[in-house]
Structures are given as C-alpha cells and as structure tokens.
Design an enzyme around this catalytic site. Structure first.
Site, mmCIF file in Angstrom:
data_model
loop_
_atom_site.group_PDB
_atom_site.id
_atom_site.type_symbol
_atom_site.label_atom_id
_atom_site.label_comp_id
_atom_site.label_asym_id
_atom_site.label_seq_id
_atom_site.Cartn_x
_atom_site.Cartn_y
_atom_site.Cartn_z
ATOM 1 C CE LYS A 123 -3.715 2.354 2.493
ATOM 2 N NZ LYS A 123 -4.682 2.285 3.621
ATOM 3 C CG ASP A 228 -13.355 5.051 5.963
ATOM 4 O OD1 ASP A 228 -14.564 5.185 5.689
ATOM 5 O OD2 ASP A 228 -12.457 5.099 5.107
#
Length: 442
Positions: A123, A228
């Site tokens: 990532k 989130d």
C-alpha cells in the site's frame, strides 16, 4: 500515479546516494541546492553528482522548479517510491512488484512478491491526491503545493497505519499481517477474498452482521474507533481460506483511527455502526430491532437483546491500545502529551462525509438522529479545535523559515563558511560565525 520500477535495476549506488541526499535536503528546503546535494550525497567529485542528477531527472525521480532563484532540485513521488522500495529490497521483504490491484483516494495498492515468491500487498500512501484539498483551501499549509510536505504527511500516515495493524494483529484482531514499512509504503498480508462491497450472497449473513458489530465494540473496548468502517474496508475471505480462521472477514485501512477519548468518539462510533446497518439493510434487507425478551447480549441482531451497539452502553475499556499507538484524541485526557497534530489535520478529511463525493463513498451514511444522543461537551469541542489549529505554522514562523533558507543559499554560494550540519544532515547557519562577524564589523 502509477508505480514504474522498470528503471530501478539500472540505477547505481551513487544514484541512490544522490536521490537520498535530495530527500534529506527536502526536509527543510522546497528546492534543495545542487551544492547541498553534492555535499550530503558524499560523492567524490561534483561531476559524479551532476551525472547522477541528470540521470535521475531524465527518469523523473527528481525535478526542477520553473523560475527558481537558484539551481536546485526536489524529490518527486516517483523518486520517493524508489527510495522506499530500495529499503525493502535491502531488507529482503520485497523482491518484485506486480500489477496495480486497487486505487484509493489516498493510496495505490500493488501486488508484490517476497524473495520466497509469496504474494503480498504493498500500500503506497498518496496523501495530497484529494484529502488535503480542504486543508489547503482553509490555509495555505503547504506553500505552493510543496511536494515534500505531502510526502512527509504520507510517511506519517504509513507509519501510523503500520503501528495500528501491528498492535491489532498482536491482540488477535481480524486484520492483515503487517510485514514491513518504509517511508510512505506499507507491506502487508495478501487476503484471498473480495471486498464486502462486491458481496452478492452469504450463507450466514446474520452471523456476519453480529461479528462485525462485535468487532466495532471489541476495538472500542481496546481504546480505538476505526472511523471508516464500511463495506469498502472489509474483505470477505473465500470459503477455503475462511475455514482456517475464526472469522471470515478482515478489516483494513487504519490511518484515521481515533481514541475513545476523542472529542467526537461517540459520533465516529455511531457512524461506523450505522455504516454496517445501512449496508445489510440495502444488500440483504436485514434490519433487526431490539428485542427485550432476549437475554443474550454476546452479539447483535436477531436472536440477541440488542440490534446494534450503543457507545455509552457497550463500550467498557479493557485495554489502552490508543495510548500505545498515540491515536488521535488519546493525549489530552490520558497523558497530557499532545499527539502529532500534522497527521491529525491530514486524516481529518478521511473521517468527514462529503455529500458531493461519488456514490461509492456513501457507505458511511449519516447516522440517524434516533441513534445519536447529543451529549457532547461543548467546551471539549472548542479545546479540540484550538489544538488542531496548532498544526499550522504562523506567518512569522513561515517568514523566518524563508529567511533561514535564503541565508543558507547565500552561504553556499560564498563557500559555506557559516554552515554546519545538524543531526539530520541538514545545513543550518552557524550562529557562532555570525556573532564573530558582527564583532569584527564593530
């Protein structure tokens, strides 16, 4: 921004020395002077430095600024990618980079392999793509869209995410195994499965609903709130892989996590809960209600007393992982020490629902009024706002920094007699030389 590693094999050790010199100089210079690059790169001759600079510029790993007042270069995101990958290559955690498998607002996701051929996920945080447009509009925090500033914040986010994943994995949470990180890149476990957003059917969606709600509560009991938690950040394992694990899901994406001591902790908790409720109602027409005739409170949904968690009722701290990782909001009430407000200001946009965003971001729908109790302390809200504003440098501080950089450049041009190195390898003005010069003038 795509990652192109095709040229990495042709770069020499001298090229990486120069590239790293530009990175170090970028810590306090928007444009790193060429003479400074040569000095910090440790090259034997200026011609070698110039050759390396030319090669790096052709590959767009460094770049010039138009209409600059002096000759210098700045690091590009491509150059930052190369430095991060080089560090992982040296540590033997990454061997090859495959295709791009995902693109987020704040990151790019790539398939990579380690030296043993095991597939993993890389990532790459790309802060500045969208999340800080609001920050920049409110105040020109990173003057002239300074790339080194975005890289610095991307590095903070990657470091924070790695810390979250590492401590959560050690505490038996269903998260990917974190393997390594460097600069703005995080290397983690490859999960065999699909994002919950793509889920069409599930053999036991009621259990999945309850397990996800339990995850939210367990996380909060350990001191953290995801902020989130939705179908985009939950991966459902395939059947074969799920049989090997306690849960058939894995939760990802943690840079925006906050402490349960955060001023808006209840709001974020309720929104995470509502995100899951909204998904299951839309996807499976599943909308359980509280059932006082039931006595089982070990889960949520049909067959349990409560249909969904409540922050005031269900959150009972059993550990302080928020303090260990210095999650946003932990400091003021837990330790009296302020957390890093640069990152706090940066990730704030990740926690805000924007009605103008694409439909696929609607997973975090506004929680219903009936589920939210308006019991926040107004004084705490004001204090938090004041703390966040501390992130920004004052106009006087920005002016002082500009003046210092100009003095460094002038000293370089005159031979650098007034300069010395600090512990980070950055040039600073030697105040003793300035005082001696003043006395001679008198």
């Amino acid at each position: 921004m795509k990652l192109d590693t095709s040229h990495m094999r042709y770069l020499t050790s001298d090229d990486f020395k120069v590239l790293q010199a530009v990175e170090i100089g970028s810590r306090n210079h928007e444009l790193v002077p060429t003479e400074m690059i040569h000095s910090m790169g440790g090259m034997k001759s200026p011609s070698g430095t110039n050759r390396a600079i030319g090669d790096l510029a052709k590959l767009k790993l460094i770049s010039r600024l138009r209409n600059a007042k002096y000759d210098g270069f700045r690091l590009t995101y491509n150059g930052y990618d190369y430095l991060a990958l080089k560090s992982m290559l040296n540590r033997n955690t990454v061997y090859s980079v495959g295709s791009q498998i995902g693109v987020g607002k704040e990151s790019d996701i790539y398939s990579v392999s380690d030296p043993k051929g095991a597939q993993k996920v890389l990532k790459i945080h790309r802060l500045g793509r969208t999340s800080f447009k609001t920050v920049k509009n409110n105040r020109d925090y990173l003057r002239n869209n300074q790339s080194s500033g975005w890289m610095y914040l991307s590095r903070l986010a990657a470091n924070k995410e790695y810390e979250f994943m590492e401590i959560l994995h050690k505490n038996d949470f269903a998260v990917p195994i974190p393997y390594d990180y460097s600069r703005h890149c995080v290397l983690m476990e490859w999960i065999r499965g699909i994002p919950m957003k793509q889920l069409r059917k599930h053999n036991d969606y009621k259990r999945l609903y309850s397990d996800l709600m339990n995850f939210i509560v367990k996380l909060a009991n350990h001191g953290l709130i995801h902020c989130d938690f939705n179908e985009f950040n939950i991966i459902i394992r395939d059947k074969e892989d799920a049989a090997k694990h306690e849960f058939d899901f894995v939760v990802i994406d943690f840079p925006q996590c906050v402490s349960i001591e955060h001023t808006d902790a209840k709001q974020y908790f309720d929104r995470d809960v509502e995100g899951i409720r909204a998904f299951f109602e839309k996807k499976f027409r599943y909308k359980p209600s509280h059932d006082p005739t039931m006595f089982d409170t070990e889960g949520y949904g049909e067959g349990y007393k409560y249909a969904y968690p409540n922050f005031n009722r269900d959150v009972n701290r059993i550990k302080s992982l928020d303090v260990e990782v210095k999650a946003s909001g932990y400091a003021k009430k837990m330790t009296g020490v302020r957390e890093d407000k640069d990152l706090e200001k940066a990730v704030m946009k990740m926690r805000i629902n924007d009605p103008n965003e694409d439909e696929e971001d609607d997973g975090l729908s506004d929680f219903s009024a009936e589920d939210v109790e308006d019991d926040e302390d107004d004084d705490d809200d004001e204090d938090e706002e004041e703390d966040i504003n501390d992130v920004f440098a004052s106009d006087d501080e920005e002016k002082d920094l500009e003046e210092e950089n100009e003095r460094i450049i002038d000293a370089l041009s005159s031979g650098g007699k007034k300069l010395k190195m600090d512990k980070l390898g950055n040039y600073i003005i030697d105040e003793d030389d300035d005082e001696d010069e003043e006395e001679e003038t008198k």
